[in-house]
Scaffold this motif. Structure first.
Motif, PDB file in Angstrom:
ATOM      1  N   GLY A  75       0.796  -1.226   0.000  1.00  0.00           N
ATOM      2  CA  GLY A  75       0.000   0.000   0.000  1.00  0.00           C
ATOM      3  C   GLY A  75       0.825   1.270   0.000  1.00  0.00           C
ATOM      4  O   GLY A  75       0.643   2.139  -0.855  1.00  0.00           O
ATOM      5  N   PRO A  76       1.751   1.421   0.952  1.00  0.00           N
ATOM      6  CA  PRO A  76       2.567   2.638   0.954  1.00  0.00           C
ATOM      7  C   PRO A  76       3.433   2.793  -0.298  1.00  0.00           C
ATOM      8  O   PRO A  76       3.670   3.912  -0.749  1.00  0.00           O
ATOM      9  CB  PRO A  76       3.446   2.488   2.207  1.00  0.00           C
ATOM     10  CG  PRO A  76       2.655   1.603   3.094  1.00  0.00           C
ATOM     11  CD  PRO A  76       1.945   0.649   2.183  1.00  0.00           C
ATOM     12  N   LEU A  77       3.896   1.683  -0.854  1.00  0.00           N
ATOM     13  CA  LEU A  77       4.686   1.785  -2.091  1.00  0.00           C
ATOM     14  C   LEU A  77       3.829   2.343  -3.227  1.00  0.00           C
ATOM     15  O   LEU A  77       4.271   3.208  -3.989  1.00  0.00           O
ATOM     16  CB  LEU A  77       5.258   0.419  -2.480  1.00  0.00           C
ATOM     17  CG  LEU A  77       6.322  -0.158  -1.545  1.00  0.00           C
ATOM     18  CD1 LEU A  77       6.683  -1.578  -1.973  1.00  0.00           C
ATOM     19  CD2 LEU A  77       7.546   0.728  -1.516  1.00  0.00           C
ATOM     20  N   GLY A  78       2.614   1.846  -3.336  1.00  0.00           N
ATOM     21  CA  GLY A  78       1.705   2.363  -4.351  1.00  0.00           C
ATOM     22  C   GLY A  78       1.349   3.821  -4.097  1.00  0.00           C
ATOM     23  O   GLY A  78       1.278   4.629  -5.027  1.00  0.00           O
ATOM     24  N   TYR A  79       1.133   4.153  -2.849  1.00  0.00           N
ATOM     25  CA  TYR A  79       0.797   5.529  -2.498  1.00  0.00           C
ATOM     26  C   TYR A  79       1.954   6.461  -2.840  1.00  0.00           C
ATOM     27  O   TYR A  79       1.751   7.569  -3.335  1.00  0.00           O
ATOM     28  CB  TYR A  79       0.461   5.593  -1.009  1.00  0.00           C
ATOM     29  CG  TYR A  79      -0.464   6.713  -0.654  1.00  0.00           C
ATOM     30  CD1 TYR A  79      -1.835   6.562  -0.753  1.00  0.00           C
ATOM     31  CD2 TYR A  79       0.022   7.932  -0.219  1.00  0.00           C
ATOM     32  CE1 TYR A  79      -2.695   7.584  -0.429  1.00  0.00           C
ATOM     33  CE2 TYR A  79      -0.822   8.966   0.103  1.00  0.00           C
ATOM     34  CZ  TYR A  79      -2.179   8.781  -0.007  1.00  0.00           C
ATOM     35  OH  TYR A  79      -3.021   9.806   0.302  1.00  0.00           O
ATOM     36  N   TYR A  80       3.175   6.006  -2.574  1.00  0.00           N
ATOM     37  CA  TYR A  80       4.354   6.793  -2.920  1.00  0.00           C
ATOM     38  C   TYR A  80       4.433   7.005  -4.430  1.00  0.00           C
ATOM     39  O   TYR A  80       4.712   8.107  -4.899  1.00  0.00           O
ATOM     40  CB  TYR A  80       5.634   6.118  -2.415  1.00  0.00           C
ATOM     41  CG  TYR A  80       6.877   6.809  -2.914  1.00  0.00           C
ATOM     42  CD1 TYR A  80       7.303   8.001  -2.339  1.00  0.00           C
ATOM     43  CD2 TYR A  80       7.595   6.294  -3.976  1.00  0.00           C
ATOM     44  CE1 TYR A  80       8.430   8.657  -2.806  1.00  0.00           C
ATOM     45  CE2 TYR A  80       8.724   6.943  -4.449  1.00  0.00           C
ATOM     46  CZ  TYR A  80       9.135   8.113  -3.869  1.00  0.00           C
ATOM     47  OH  TYR A  80      10.242   8.769  -4.343  1.00  0.00           O
ATOM     48  N   ALA A  81       4.175   5.944  -5.190  1.00  0.00           N
ATOM     49  CA  ALA A  81       4.242   6.050  -6.649  1.00  0.00           C
ATOM     50  C   ALA A  81       3.222   7.057  -7.172  1.00  0.00           C
ATOM     51  O   ALA A  81       3.534   7.876  -8.048  1.00  0.00           O
ATOM     52  CB  ALA A  81       4.019   4.677  -7.289  1.00  0.00           C
ATOM     53  N   VAL A  82       2.010   7.021  -6.635  1.00  0.00           N
ATOM     54  CA  VAL A  82       0.971   7.965  -7.063  1.00  0.00           C
ATOM     55  C   VAL A  82       1.373   9.390  -6.687  1.00  0.00           C
ATOM     56  O   VAL A  82       1.236  10.323  -7.496  1.00  0.00           O
ATOM     57  CB  VAL A  82      -0.393   7.594  -6.430  1.00  0.00           C
ATOM     58  CG1 VAL A  82      -1.401   8.706  -6.599  1.00  0.00           C
ATOM     59  CG2 VAL A  82      -0.919   6.305  -7.028  1.00  0.00           C
ATOM     60  N   THR A  83       1.896   9.572  -5.477  1.00  0.00           N
ATOM     61  CA  THR A  83       2.303  10.900  -5.028  1.00  0.00           C
ATOM     62  C   THR A  83       3.438  11.448  -5.896  1.00  0.00           C
ATOM     63  O   THR A  83       3.393  12.595  -6.350  1.00  0.00           O
ATOM     64  CB  THR A  83       2.744  10.852  -3.553  1.00  0.00           C
ATOM     65  OG1 THR A  83       1.644  10.384  -2.765  1.00  0.00           O
ATOM     66  CG2 THR A  83       3.167  12.222  -3.056  1.00  0.00           C
ATOM     67  N   ALA A  84       4.438  10.621  -6.142  1.00  0.00           N
ATOM     68  CA  ALA A  84       5.571  11.065  -6.959  1.00  0.00           C
ATOM     69  C   ALA A  84       5.122  11.396  -8.381  1.00  0.00           C
ATOM     70  O   ALA A  84       5.563  12.394  -8.964  1.00  0.00           O
ATOM     71  CB  ALA A  84       6.661   9.991  -6.980  1.00  0.00           C
ATOM     72  N   ALA A  85       4.247  10.571  -8.939  1.00  0.00           N
ATOM     73  CA  ALA A  85       3.759  10.827 -10.301  1.00  0.00           C
ATOM     74  C   ALA A  85       2.974  12.128 -10.369  1.00  0.00           C
ATOM     75  O   ALA A  85       3.126  12.901 -11.320  1.00  0.00           O
ATOM     76  CB  ALA A  85       2.899   9.664 -10.780  1.00  0.00           C
ATOM     77  N   MET A  86       2.139  12.390  -9.378  1.00  0.00           N
ATOM     78  CA  MET A  86       1.354  13.624  -9.387  1.00  0.00           C
ATOM     79  C   MET A  86       2.240  14.851  -9.216  1.00  0.00           C
ATOM     80  O   MET A  86       1.914  15.931  -9.693  1.00  0.00           O
ATOM     81  CB  MET A  86       0.292  13.599  -8.286  1.00  0.00           C
ATOM     82  CG  MET A  86      -0.872  12.685  -8.585  1.00  0.00           C
ATOM     83  SD  MET A  86      -1.720  13.048 -10.125  1.00  0.00           S
ATOM     84  CE  MET A  86      -2.412  14.644  -9.801  1.00  0.00           C
ATOM     85  N   ARG A  87       3.365  14.706  -8.534  1.00  0.00           N
ATOM     86  CA  ARG A  87       4.249  15.856  -8.313  1.00  0.00           C
ATOM     87  C   ARG A  87       5.053  16.204  -9.548  1.00  0.00           C
ATOM     88  O   ARG A  87       5.328  17.378  -9.797  1.00  0.00           O
ATOM     89  CB  ARG A  87       5.190  15.583  -7.153  1.00  0.00           C
ATOM     90  CG  ARG A  87       4.456  15.560  -5.835  1.00  0.00           C
ATOM     91  CD  ARG A  87       5.394  15.529  -4.707  1.00  0.00           C
ATOM     92  NE  ARG A  87       5.721  16.913  -4.338  1.00  0.00           N
ATOM     93  CZ  ARG A  87       6.563  17.220  -3.386  1.00  0.00           C
ATOM     94  NH1 ARG A  87       7.181  16.285  -2.724  1.00  0.00           N
ATOM     95  NH2 ARG A  87       6.810  18.470  -3.101  1.00  0.00           N
ATOM     96  N   VAL A  88       5.490  15.216 -10.305  1.00  0.00           N
ATOM     97  CA  VAL A  88       6.396  15.508 -11.416  1.00  0.00           C
ATOM     98  C   VAL A  88       5.741  15.368 -12.787  1.00  0.00           C
ATOM     99  O   VAL A  88       6.235  15.915 -13.757  1.00  0.00           O
ATOM    100  CB  VAL A  88       7.665  14.617 -11.363  1.00  0.00           C
ATOM    101  CG1 VAL A  88       8.433  14.860 -10.087  1.00  0.00           C
ATOM    102  CG2 VAL A  88       7.320  13.151 -11.510  1.00  0.00           C
ATOM    103  N   GLY A  89       4.644  14.629 -12.860  1.00  0.00           N
ATOM    104  CA  GLY A  89       4.013  14.393 -14.153  1.00  0.00           C
ATOM    105  C   GLY A  89       2.953  15.416 -14.483  1.00  0.00           C
ATOM    106  O   GLY A  89       2.469  16.143 -13.616  1.00  0.00           O
TER     107      GLY A  89
END
Length: 146
Positions: A75-89
């Motif tokens: 869960g946290p790994l997926g949440y991190y991926a979504v957060t990182a994608a929203m910040r840079v993408g």
């Protein structure tokens, strides 16, 4: 139409607000920090749902403990991926990919929880996924015209 529809709308509103806040967060706050705190906020929500669900507490068996451990790790790994994608993408590019979670949720619901989707659920899921794919296609075509 019932109150559960309102809960779904509140959930979507919360996701939208979270995504906007993620984009506006200062660079001094890391994606890891944001994803940790965001995932941590799920604990009070889970506690409230457990208290107000009316179901008695049942001790988990070994299989459920394994699933809980997996969700705490994945869960946290997926949440991190979504957060990182929203910040840079680019939001218009990242958002349609978030609909892929419906496909994964459907597979997990069938394989892990033994659920069987009905026709209306599949139809609604198809509409949502198609809207995400259309948005991605439209944004790509509009960027070519610019």
């Amino acid at each position: 139409f019932n109150t559960y529809v309102l809960l779904a709308l509140v959930g979507v509103l919360g996701l939208s607000i979270r995504d906007l806040a993620t984009r506006r967060a200062p660079a001094t706050v890391s994606s890891l920090q944001m994803s940790f705190y965001g995932f941590l906020m799920g604990l009070p929500a889970a506690g409230l749902l457990a208290i107000y669900s009316g179901d008695p507490w049942v001790a988990p068996d070994a299989r459920l403990v394994g699933l809980l451990i997996a969700s705490v790790v994945i869960g946290p790994l997926g949440y991190y991926a979504v957060t990182a994608a929203m910040r840079v993408g680019e939001v218009s590019f990242v958002t349609p990919f978030r609909y892929s979670r419906m496909v994964f949720a459907l597979v997990i619901a069938i394989l892990v929880f033994g659920e069987r989707p009905d026709g209306m659920m599949l139809f609604g899921t198809a509409i949502i996924i198609a809207s995400g794919l259309y948005t991605l296609w439209r944004e790509r075509n509009q960027s070519r015209l610019r």
